[in-house]
Design a protein around this motif. Sequence first.
Motif, PDB file in Angstrom:
ATOM      1  N   UNK A 150       0.793  -1.214   0.000  1.00 18.80           N
ATOM      2  CA  UNK A 150       0.000   0.000   0.000  1.00 18.80           C
ATOM      3  C   UNK A 150       0.830   1.271   0.000  1.00 18.80           C
ATOM      4  N   UNK A 151       2.113   1.169   0.385  1.00 18.01           N
ATOM      5  CA  UNK A 151       2.966   2.348   0.449  1.00 18.01           C
ATOM      6  C   UNK A 151       2.577   3.247   1.611  1.00 18.01           C
ATOM      7  N   UNK A 152       3.321   4.323   1.766  1.00 15.32           N
ATOM      8  CA  UNK A 152       3.014   5.289   2.824  1.00 15.32           C
ATOM      9  C   UNK A 152       1.821   6.129   2.387  1.00 15.32           C
ATOM     10  N   UNK A 153       0.840   6.188   3.259  1.00 16.66           N
ATOM     11  CA  UNK A 153      -0.398   6.922   2.962  1.00 16.66           C
ATOM     12  C   UNK A 153      -0.758   7.770   4.168  1.00 16.66           C
ATOM     13  N   UNK A 154      -1.454   8.869   3.968  1.00 15.93           N
ATOM     14  CA  UNK A 154      -1.962   9.629   5.107  1.00 15.93           C
ATOM     15  C   UNK A 154      -2.889   8.751   5.946  1.00 15.93           C
ATOM     16  N   UNK A 155      -2.775   8.874   7.266  1.00 17.47           N
ATOM     17  CA  UNK A 155      -3.537   8.015   8.176  1.00 17.47           C
ATOM     18  C   UNK A 155      -5.044   8.101   7.940  1.00 17.47           C
ATOM     19  N   UNK A 156      -5.562   9.287   7.620  1.00 16.00           N
ATOM     20  CA  UNK A 156      -7.011   9.422   7.468  1.00 16.00           C
ATOM     21  C   UNK A 156      -7.563   8.685   6.237  1.00 16.00           C
ATOM     22  N   UNK A 157      -6.687   8.286   5.327  1.00 17.23           N
ATOM     23  CA  UNK A 157      -7.146   7.520   4.160  1.00 17.23           C
ATOM     24  C   UNK A 157      -7.351   6.047   4.498  1.00 17.23           C
ATOM     25  N   UNK A 158      -6.760   5.601   5.597  1.00 14.48           N
ATOM     26  CA  UNK A 158      -6.844   4.191   5.957  1.00 14.48           C
ATOM     27  C   UNK A 158      -5.926   3.357   5.080  1.00 14.48           C
ATOM     28  N   UNK A 159      -5.911   2.056   5.305  1.00 11.96           N
ATOM     29  CA  UNK A 159      -5.025   1.194   4.509  1.00 11.96           C
ATOM     30  C   UNK A 159      -5.488   1.111   3.054  1.00 11.96           C
ATOM     31  N   UNK A 160      -4.530   0.842   2.182  1.00 11.51           N
ATOM     32  CA  UNK A 160      -4.851   0.675   0.759  1.00 11.51           C
ATOM     33  C   UNK A 160      -5.623  -0.626   0.562  1.00 11.51           C
TER      34      UNK A 160
ATOM     35  N   UNK B  87      -1.318   1.512  -5.749  1.00 12.81           N
ATOM     36  CA  UNK B  87      -0.624   0.522  -4.924  1.00 12.81           C
ATOM     37  C   UNK B  87       0.662   0.098  -5.618  1.00 12.81           C
ATOM     38  N   UNK B  88       1.561  -0.492  -4.841  1.00  8.22           N
ATOM     39  CA  UNK B  88       2.821  -1.018  -5.381  1.00  8.22           C
ATOM     40  C   UNK B  88       2.599  -2.444  -5.853  1.00  8.22           C
ATOM     41  N   UNK B  89       3.002  -2.738  -7.078  1.00 11.12           N
ATOM     42  CA  UNK B  89       2.935  -4.089  -7.618  1.00 11.12           C
ATOM     43  C   UNK B  89       4.358  -4.563  -7.862  1.00 11.12           C
ATOM     44  N   UNK B  90       4.768  -5.581  -7.111  1.00  5.41           N
ATOM     45  CA  UNK B  90       6.125  -6.102  -7.233  1.00  5.41           C
ATOM     46  C   UNK B  90       6.225  -7.325  -8.116  1.00  5.41           C
ATOM     47  N   UNK B  91       5.125  -8.040  -8.313  1.00  7.01           N
ATOM     48  CA  UNK B  91       5.184  -9.227  -9.154  1.00  7.01           C
ATOM     49  C   UNK B  91       3.891 -10.020  -9.107  1.00  7.01           C
ATOM     50  N   UNK B  92       3.749 -10.895 -10.100  1.00 13.36           N
ATOM     51  CA  UNK B  92       2.585 -11.768 -10.214  1.00 13.36           C
ATOM     52  C   UNK B  92       3.094 -13.146 -10.615  1.00 13.36           C
ATOM     53  N   UNK B  93       2.576 -14.188  -9.968  1.00 12.63           N
ATOM     54  CA  UNK B  93       2.959 -15.559 -10.314  1.00 12.63           C
ATOM     55  C   UNK B  93       1.713 -16.443 -10.236  1.00 12.63           C
ATOM     56  N   UNK B  94       1.685 -17.462 -11.043  1.00 14.44           N
ATOM     57  CA  UNK B  94       0.586 -18.420 -11.053  1.00 14.44           C
ATOM     58  C   UNK B  94       1.163 -19.798 -10.771  1.00 14.44           C
ATOM     59  N   UNK B  95       0.545 -20.527  -9.835  1.00 20.21           N
ATOM     60  CA  UNK B  95       1.051 -21.836  -9.458  1.00 20.21           C
ATOM     61  C   UNK B  95      -0.141 -22.760  -9.179  1.00 20.21           C
TER      62      UNK B  95
ATOM     63  N   UNK C 249      -6.553  -5.102 -11.568  1.00 27.05           N
ATOM     64  CA  UNK C 249      -6.361  -4.668 -10.192  1.00 27.05           C
ATOM     65  C   UNK C 249      -6.914  -3.254 -10.082  1.00 27.05           C
ATOM     66  N   UNK C 250      -7.898  -3.065  -9.224  1.00 28.15           N
ATOM     67  CA  UNK C 250      -8.506  -1.747  -9.028  1.00 28.15           C
ATOM     68  C   UNK C 250      -8.213  -1.277  -7.612  1.00 28.15           C
ATOM     69  N   UNK C 251      -7.757  -0.038  -7.507  1.00 29.53           N
ATOM     70  CA  UNK C 251      -7.549   0.566  -6.198  1.00 29.53           C
ATOM     71  C   UNK C 251      -7.980   2.023  -6.267  1.00 29.53           C
ATOM     72  N   UNK C 252      -8.244   2.601  -5.118  1.00 27.32           N
ATOM     73  CA  UNK C 252      -8.655   4.008  -5.072  1.00 27.32           C
ATOM     74  C   UNK C 252      -7.393   4.860  -4.941  1.00 27.32           C
ATOM     75  N   UNK C 253      -7.009   5.586  -5.992  1.00 29.34           N
ATOM     76  CA  UNK C 253      -5.792   6.395  -5.924  1.00 29.34           C
ATOM     77  C   UNK C 253      -5.992   7.649  -5.065  1.00 29.34           C
ATOM     78  N   UNK C 254      -4.868   8.191  -4.625  1.00 33.27           N
ATOM     79  CA  UNK C 254      -4.884   9.455  -3.889  1.00 33.27           C
ATOM     80  C   UNK C 254      -3.768  10.325  -4.443  1.00 33.27           C
ATOM     81  N   UNK C 255      -3.851  11.624  -4.216  1.00 34.09           N
ATOM     82  CA  UNK C 255      -2.882  12.580  -4.762  1.00 34.09           C
ATOM     83  C   UNK C 255      -2.142  13.258  -3.616  1.00 34.09           C
ATOM     84  N   UNK C 256      -0.814  13.053  -3.516  1.00 35.65           N
ATOM     85  CA  UNK C 256      -0.060  13.648  -2.418  1.00 35.65           C
ATOM     86  C   UNK C 256      -0.253  15.160  -2.275  1.00 35.65           C
ATOM     87  N   UNK C 257      -0.243  15.909  -3.380  1.00 41.16           N
ATOM     88  CA  UNK C 257      -0.380  17.367  -3.307  1.00 41.16           C
ATOM     89  C   UNK C 257      -1.759  17.788  -2.803  1.00 41.16           C
TER      90      UNK C 257
END
Length: 112
Positions: free
Chosen positions: A13-23, A101-109, A79-87
């Motif tokens: 989720x990265x660093x987000x303002x607390x009032x936004x809650x978790x990603x 959100x941060x996407x580091x990788x996708x794997x199927x097993x 992948x759908x997430x609610x974006x926010x704008x730092x400024x």
Amino acid sequence: GARPAELRLELGGGQRPAHLGPAEVCLSATPEAAVWPANQGAPVELGCLTLGERRETYAVTLDPALLPPAPSGTLLLRLDSRPWTPAAEDPRQTDRRAVGVLLGGVALAPAP
């Protein structure tokens, strides 16, 4: 004869303002009859995940009863997430990007 599979996603989720809650990220998938750009059928909702700040691996089971195997062997994953704008959150910021959100990788097993 299709078996369940496990989709592993490295997400954060990265660093987000607390009032936004978790990603949160919501997932859906569409089996493709042919390789992009030809999509057919409605997407299958796979659920939503609440993310921590750091990247972690999240697992989602793909049930062939709900998400049939793709004849082409390809799957369109959304992948759908609610974006926010730092400024917009802090007037001292100049970053006007929509941050998701941060996407580091996708794997199927095979499912365990």
